[in-house]
Design a protein around this motif. Structure first.
Motif, PDB file in Angstrom:
ATOM      1  N   ARG A  47     -11.367  17.685  53.818  1.00 27.73           N
ATOM      2  CA  ARG A  47     -11.134  16.990  52.555  1.00 27.73           C
ATOM      3  C   ARG A  47     -12.470  16.726  51.887  1.00 27.73           C
ATOM      4  N   GLN A  48     -12.558  17.065  50.602  1.00 26.86           N
ATOM      5  CA  GLN A  48     -13.818  16.901  49.886  1.00 26.86           C
ATOM      6  C   GLN A  48     -13.545  16.437  48.461  1.00 26.86           C
ATOM      7  N   THR A  49     -14.334  15.501  47.990  1.00 27.78           N
ATOM      8  CA  THR A  49     -14.181  15.017  46.619  1.00 27.78           C
ATOM      9  C   THR A  49     -14.720  16.059  45.644  1.00 27.78           C
ATOM     10  N   ARG A  50     -13.876  16.479  44.726  1.00 19.74           N
ATOM     11  CA  ARG A  50     -14.262  17.415  43.677  1.00 19.74           C
ATOM     12  C   ARG A  50     -13.956  16.798  42.313  1.00 19.74           C
ATOM     13  N   VAL A  51     -14.460  17.421  41.258  1.00 13.92           N
ATOM     14  CA  VAL A  51     -14.263  16.918  39.902  1.00 13.92           C
ATOM     15  C   VAL A  51     -13.165  17.715  39.210  1.00 13.92           C
ATOM     16  N   GLY A  52     -12.188  17.013  38.669  1.00 10.38           N
ATOM     17  CA  GLY A  52     -11.061  17.657  38.009  1.00 10.38           C
ATOM     18  C   GLY A  52     -11.110  17.536  36.504  1.00 10.38           C
ATOM     19  N   LYS A  53      -9.964  17.666  35.884  1.00 11.21           N
ATOM     20  CA  LYS A  53      -9.853  17.618  34.428  1.00 11.21           C
ATOM     21  C   LYS A  53     -10.400  16.300  33.892  1.00 11.21           C
ATOM     22  N   GLY A  54     -11.193  16.394  32.825  1.00  8.65           N
ATOM     23  CA  GLY A  54     -11.748  15.211  32.205  1.00  8.65           C
ATOM     24  C   GLY A  54     -12.822  14.526  33.019  1.00  8.65           C
ATOM     25  N   GLY A  55     -13.312  15.196  34.064  1.00  6.47           N
ATOM     26  CA  GLY A  55     -14.355  14.605  34.894  1.00  6.47           C
ATOM     27  C   GLY A  55     -13.857  13.620  35.919  1.00  6.47           C
ATOM     28  N   VAL A  56     -12.541  13.616  36.194  1.00  4.31           N
ATOM     29  CA  VAL A  56     -11.955  12.681  37.149  1.00  4.31           C
ATOM     30  C   VAL A  56     -12.006  13.263  38.564  1.00  4.31           C
ATOM     31  N   ASP A  57     -12.442  12.459  39.521  1.00  3.27           N
ATOM     32  CA  ASP A  57     -12.533  12.909  40.910  1.00  3.27           C
ATOM     33  C   ASP A  57     -11.146  13.011  41.559  1.00  3.27           C
ATOM     34  N   PHE A  58     -11.007  13.952  42.492  1.00  3.08           N
ATOM     35  CA  PHE A  58      -9.806  14.051  43.306  1.00  3.08           C
ATOM     36  C   PHE A  58     -10.189  14.613  44.664  1.00  3.08           C
ATOM     37  N   GLU A  59      -9.286  14.515  45.621  1.00  2.00           N
ATOM     38  CA  GLU A  59      -9.551  14.984  46.980  1.00  2.00           C
ATOM     39  C   GLU A  59      -9.019  16.395  47.164  1.00  2.00           C
ATOM     40  N   LEU A  60      -9.924  17.342  47.284  1.00  2.00           N
ATOM     41  CA  LEU A  60      -9.572  18.744  47.496  1.00  2.00           C
ATOM     42  C   LEU A  60      -9.233  18.982  48.963  1.00  2.00           C
ATOM     43  N   LEU A  61      -8.201  19.781  49.204  1.00  2.86           N
ATOM     44  CA  LEU A  61      -7.795  20.112  50.566  1.00  2.86           C
ATOM     45  C   LEU A  61      -8.129  21.562  50.900  1.00  2.86           C
ATOM     46  N   LYS A  62      -8.663  21.791  52.078  1.00  3.00           N
ATOM     47  CA  LYS A  62      -8.947  23.141  52.563  1.00  3.00           C
ATOM     48  C   LYS A  62      -8.718  23.163  54.066  1.00  3.00           C
ATOM     49  N   LEU A  63      -8.494  24.342  54.599  1.00  7.03           N
ATOM     50  CA  LEU A  63      -8.558  24.494  56.049  1.00  7.03           C
ATOM     51  C   LEU A  63     -10.036  24.447  56.435  1.00  7.03           C
ATOM     52  N   ARG A  64     -10.358  23.708  57.461  1.00  6.68           N
ATOM     53  CA  ARG A  64     -11.761  23.569  57.847  1.00  6.68           C
ATOM     54  C   ARG A  64     -12.294  24.900  58.377  1.00  6.68           C
ATOM     55  N   THR A  65     -13.429  25.324  57.847  1.00  7.30           N
ATOM     56  CA  THR A  65     -14.031  26.590  58.265  1.00  7.30           C
ATOM     57  C   THR A  65     -15.422  26.407  58.861  1.00  7.30           C
ATOM     58  N   MET A  66     -15.931  25.181  58.841  1.00  3.51           N
ATOM     59  CA  MET A  66     -17.273  24.918  59.347  1.00  3.51           C
ATOM     60  C   MET A  66     -17.216  23.867  60.453  1.00  3.51           C
ATOM     61  N   VAL A  67     -18.308  23.735  61.162  1.00  3.41           N
ATOM     62  CA  VAL A  67     -18.364  22.736  62.231  1.00  3.41           C
ATOM     63  C   VAL A  67     -18.211  21.348  61.634  1.00  3.41           C
ATOM     64  N   VAL A  68     -17.721  20.414  62.419  1.00  4.95           N
ATOM     65  CA  VAL A  68     -17.554  19.038  61.958  1.00  4.95           C
ATOM     66  C   VAL A  68     -18.915  18.457  61.569  1.00  4.95           C
ATOM     67  N   GLY A  69     -18.980  17.817  60.397  1.00  2.00           N
ATOM     68  CA  GLY A  69     -20.228  17.219  59.937  1.00  2.00           C
ATOM     69  C   GLY A  69     -21.205  18.207  59.346  1.00  2.00           C
ATOM     70  N   ALA A  70     -20.715  19.374  58.905  1.00  2.00           N
ATOM     71  CA  ALA A  70     -21.601  20.430  58.394  1.00  2.00           C
ATOM     72  C   ALA A  70     -22.429  19.979  57.197  1.00  2.00           C
ATOM     73  N   GLU A  71     -21.897  19.047  56.385  1.00  2.00           N
ATOM     74  CA  GLU A  71     -22.617  18.619  55.177  1.00  2.00           C
ATOM     75  C   GLU A  71     -23.932  17.920  55.507  1.00  2.00           C
ATOM     76  N   THR A  72     -24.025  17.385  56.720  1.00  2.00           N
ATOM     77  CA  THR A  72     -25.240  16.665  57.107  1.00  2.00           C
ATOM     78  C   THR A  72     -26.203  17.551  57.893  1.00  2.00           C
ATOM     79  N   GLN A  73     -25.881  18.828  58.002  1.00  2.70           N
ATOM     80  CA  GLN A  73     -26.714  19.754  58.764  1.00  2.70           C
ATOM     81  C   GLN A  73     -27.246  20.864  57.856  1.00  2.70           C
ATOM     82  N   GLY A  74     -28.326  21.472  58.260  1.00  2.00           N
ATOM     83  CA  GLY A  74     -28.845  22.646  57.576  1.00  2.00           C
ATOM     84  C   GLY A  74     -29.005  22.460  56.080  1.00  2.00           C
ATOM     85  N   ALA A  75     -28.334  23.338  55.298  1.00  2.00           N
ATOM     86  CA  ALA A  75     -28.475  23.332  53.842  1.00  2.00           C
ATOM     87  C   ALA A  75     -27.520  22.372  53.144  1.00  2.00           C
TER      88      ALA A  75
END
Length: 202
Positions: A47-75
């Motif tokens: 689950r990741q916060t993305r920007v939708g219509k009019g600049g409003v945030d929403f929670e995007l759903l995806k099947l996880r494809t990366m290791v847990v906590g990937a956003e805090t690692q590497g790039a």
């Protein structure tokens, strides 16, 4: 000029297409979810916060494809081809775009449309020019004009320009063309450097 104030597909049409897609894809989703869970016992959904219509945030759903906590690692949020944080199962899901299937539920919930610009991250939107912000005039889509013209293999500015062109020229016939071209786009390259040429925030 396309219709003002929203996506070409109305809410009912979006829900019907997304609902049908969820039913048809349910066996594939179940297999992909099981493979994701068995690969490292981590969560199936990402689950990741993305920007939708009019600049409003929403929670995007995806099947996880990366290791847990990937956003805090590497790039961080940047993902390139061959990224070591992508799991073995995740590489297959990304290559076939199966990781995007849960976004059909985002469509049912009214946060996305079947067709429109792909939703981006807040830090990316904050760097938009006034011209580029026009892509926020419609709901983000599962597929779109930029997607069928190269996806993330295109430089970022070119993708944004294609999205703005779609917003300004959207029509039922253009949406039909995008839907017809989408299966062919799935087999093209996905990456170009850091998120299609977009750099991480400093």
């Amino acid at each position: 000029m396309g219709p003002r104030g929203g996506n070409t597909l109305n809410r009912a049409a979006d829900c019907a297409l997304a609902g049908t897609g969820l039913v048809l894809a349910s066996p594939l989703l179940a297999l992909a979810a099981a493979a994701t869970k068995l690969s490292d016992r981590g969560p199936v959904l990402y689950r990741q916060t993305r920007v939708g219509k009019g600049g409003v945030d929403f929670e995007l759903l995806k099947l996880r494809t990366m290791v847990v906590g990937a956003e805090t690692q590497g790039a961080g949020f940047a993902v390139s081809e061959g990224d070591s944080r992508i799991t073995r199962v995740g590489r297959t899901l990304r290559r076939l775009s199966l990781d995007e299937l849960p976004q059909l539920w985002n469509v049912v919930r009214g946060e996305m449309s079947m067709i429109g610009p792909r939703p981006t991250l807040r830090y990316q939107v904050e760097r938009y020019t006034a011209h580029q912000r026009r892509r926020l005039a419609v709901k983000p889509g599962i597929t779109g004009w930029a997607q069928v013209h190269g996806r993330a293999s295109l430089p970022w500015d070119e993708r944004i320009e294609l999205d703005v062109w779609y917003v300004e020229h959207r029509s039922p016939w253009l949406d039909v063309k995008i839907l017809a071209l989408t299966p062919f786009a799935l087999f093209r390259g996905t990456y170009k450097g850091e998120i299609g040429g977009w750099k991480q925030p400093e």
